[in-house]
Scaffold this motif. Structure first.
Motif, PDB file in Angstrom:
ATOM      1  N   PHE A   1       0.810  -1.220   0.000  1.00 33.78           N
ATOM      2  CA  PHE A   1       0.000   0.000   0.000  1.00 33.78           C
ATOM      3  C   PHE A   1       0.845   1.272   0.000  1.00 33.78           C
ATOM      4  O   PHE A   1       0.366   2.324  -0.399  1.00 33.78           O
ATOM      5  CB  PHE A   1      -0.920   0.022   1.232  1.00 33.78           C
ATOM      6  N   HIS A   2       2.083   1.187   0.460  1.00 33.25           N
ATOM      7  CA  HIS A   2       2.926   2.372   0.638  1.00 33.25           C
ATOM      8  C   HIS A   2       3.324   2.993  -0.705  1.00 33.25           C
ATOM      9  O   HIS A   2       3.994   2.354  -1.516  1.00 33.25           O
ATOM     10  CB  HIS A   2       4.178   2.015   1.440  1.00 33.25           C
ATOM     11  N   LYS A   3       2.880   4.217  -0.920  1.00 35.86           N
ATOM     12  CA  LYS A   3       3.190   4.980  -2.132  1.00 35.86           C
ATOM     13  C   LYS A   3       2.809   4.223  -3.410  1.00 35.86           C
ATOM     14  O   LYS A   3       3.507   4.271  -4.420  1.00 35.86           O
ATOM     15  CB  LYS A   3       4.663   5.388  -2.167  1.00 35.86           C
ATOM     16  N   THR A   4       1.669   3.480  -3.326  1.00 36.21           N
ATOM     17  CA  THR A   4       1.107   2.817  -4.507  1.00 36.21           C
ATOM     18  C   THR A   4      -0.358   3.222  -4.608  1.00 36.21           C
ATOM     19  O   THR A   4      -0.906   3.835  -3.691  1.00 36.21           O
ATOM     20  CB  THR A   4       1.185   1.271  -4.420  1.00 36.21           C
ATOM     21  N   GLU A   5      -0.994   2.829  -5.673  1.00 35.31           N
ATOM     22  CA  GLU A   5      -2.406   3.118  -5.879  1.00 35.31           C
ATOM     23  C   GLU A   5      -3.316   1.977  -5.408  1.00 35.31           C
ATOM     24  O   GLU A   5      -4.526   2.014  -5.632  1.00 35.31           O
ATOM     25  CB  GLU A   5      -2.666   3.440  -7.360  1.00 35.31           C
ATOM     26  N   LEU A   6      -2.771   0.979  -4.713  1.00 37.19           N
ATOM     27  CA  LEU A   6      -3.551  -0.200  -4.334  1.00 37.19           C
ATOM     28  C   LEU A   6      -4.797   0.161  -3.525  1.00 37.19           C
ATOM     29  O   LEU A   6      -5.898  -0.296  -3.845  1.00 37.19           O
ATOM     30  CB  LEU A   6      -2.688  -1.198  -3.561  1.00 37.19           C
ATOM     31  N   HIS A   7      -4.649   0.947  -2.492  1.00 42.45           N
ATOM     32  CA  HIS A   7      -5.807   1.293  -1.647  1.00 42.45           C
ATOM     33  C   HIS A   7      -6.892   2.002  -2.474  1.00 42.45           C
ATOM     34  O   HIS A   7      -8.080   1.679  -2.345  1.00 42.45           O
ATOM     35  CB  HIS A   7      -5.348   2.158  -0.469  1.00 42.45           C
ATOM     36  N   GLU A   8      -6.498   2.911  -3.322  1.00 42.68           N
ATOM     37  CA  GLU A   8      -7.468   3.635  -4.155  1.00 42.68           C
ATOM     38  C   GLU A   8      -8.177   2.694  -5.130  1.00 42.68           C
ATOM     39  O   GLU A   8      -9.380   2.816  -5.355  1.00 42.68           O
ATOM     40  CB  GLU A   8      -6.786   4.780  -4.913  1.00 42.68           C
ATOM     41  N   ILE A   9      -7.446   1.771  -5.703  1.00 41.48           N
ATOM     42  CA  ILE A   9      -8.046   0.794  -6.616  1.00 41.48           C
ATOM     43  C   ILE A   9      -9.077  -0.050  -5.880  1.00 41.48           C
ATOM     44  O   ILE A   9     -10.190  -0.268  -6.365  1.00 41.48           O
ATOM     45  CB  ILE A   9      -6.960  -0.100  -7.258  1.00 41.48           C
ATOM     46  N   LEU A  10      -8.722  -0.519  -4.694  1.00 40.26           N
ATOM     47  CA  LEU A  10      -9.638  -1.345  -3.913  1.00 40.26           C
ATOM     48  C   LEU A  10     -10.876  -0.557  -3.491  1.00 40.26           C
ATOM     49  O   LEU A  10     -12.000  -1.072  -3.562  1.00 40.26           O
ATOM     50  CB  LEU A  10      -8.920  -1.926  -2.691  1.00 40.26           C
ATOM     51  N   LYS A  11     -10.684   0.675  -3.054  1.00 37.70           N
ATOM     52  CA  LYS A  11     -11.822   1.514  -2.661  1.00 37.70           C
ATOM     53  C   LYS A  11     -12.742   1.759  -3.851  1.00 37.70           C
ATOM     54  O   LYS A  11     -13.965   1.684  -3.719  1.00 37.70           O
ATOM     55  CB  LYS A  11     -11.339   2.852  -2.091  1.00 37.70           C
TER      56      LYS A  11
END
Length: 179
Positions: free
Chosen positions: A86-96
């Motif tokens: 999750f750190h400095k990636t777009e993973l959280h935004e993609i999941l949300k």
């Protein structure tokens, strides 16, 4: 399952180099293939995380995701350069954006990227299932790979994730609350 995703972390060619292969690498690949097939046939998103550093140089063979579990066209591949997916990636935004609330986590390396990402996912509010027989590492001078894997399964199960083996993971609608 609209709110669940399968997250495959760092299953890259360098992990399977014959000179220093990851512990039980072939079994790991078989377990991951089974998880991916079941997720895809159940319309559960499969997301991949790919590590980048001096060993995993973008565009090189060691950096590539292992061909036996390669992403299909349209599947998300998140690039990272720390153990935290999750750190400095777009993973959280993609999941949300996809309304994902449940993560099923598998891949490499147990004591680094699997541990860190599992803890971070939980702290971000995701319900996490760690696939206990679908993450790997190497022996160290002090501990065997199996000892490391077993230890992390126990530690992460205490507060950060539920543990299930590959054969226990269900992606069907009727098992929405049990994945």
């Amino acid at each position: 399952m609209k709110n669940t995703a399968l997250l495959i972390i760092d299953v890259q060619n360098a992990m399977f180099d014959e000179s220093n292969p990851i512990h039980e690498g072939e079994q790991l690949l078989n377990n991951l293939k089974e998880l991916i097939i079941h997720a895809r046939t159940s319309n559960v998103p499969v997301l991949f995380v790919q590590h980048n550093d001096e060993e995993f140089v973008t565009g090189t063979h060691p950096w590539e995701i292992h061909s036996s579990i390669a992403p299909q066209i349209g599947e998300v591949v998140v690039q990272k350069n720390t153990p935290d997916s999750f750190h400095k990636t777009e993973l959280h935004e993609i999941l949300k954006a996809r309304h994902i609330q449940n993560l099923i986590i598998a891949g490499n390396q147990t004591e680094y990227c699997i541990d860190t990402t599992t803890r971070r996912a939980r702290s971000l509010g995701y319900k996490v299932t760690l696939v206990s027989d679908a993450h790997r590492t190497w022996n160290t001078d002090d501990l065997s790979a199996k000892q490391i894997i077993d230890h992390h399964n126990k530690v992460l199960a205490n507060a950060f994730a539920s543990l299930k083996e590959t054969k226990e993971i269900q992606f069907s609608e009727t098992s929405k609350n049990h994945a």
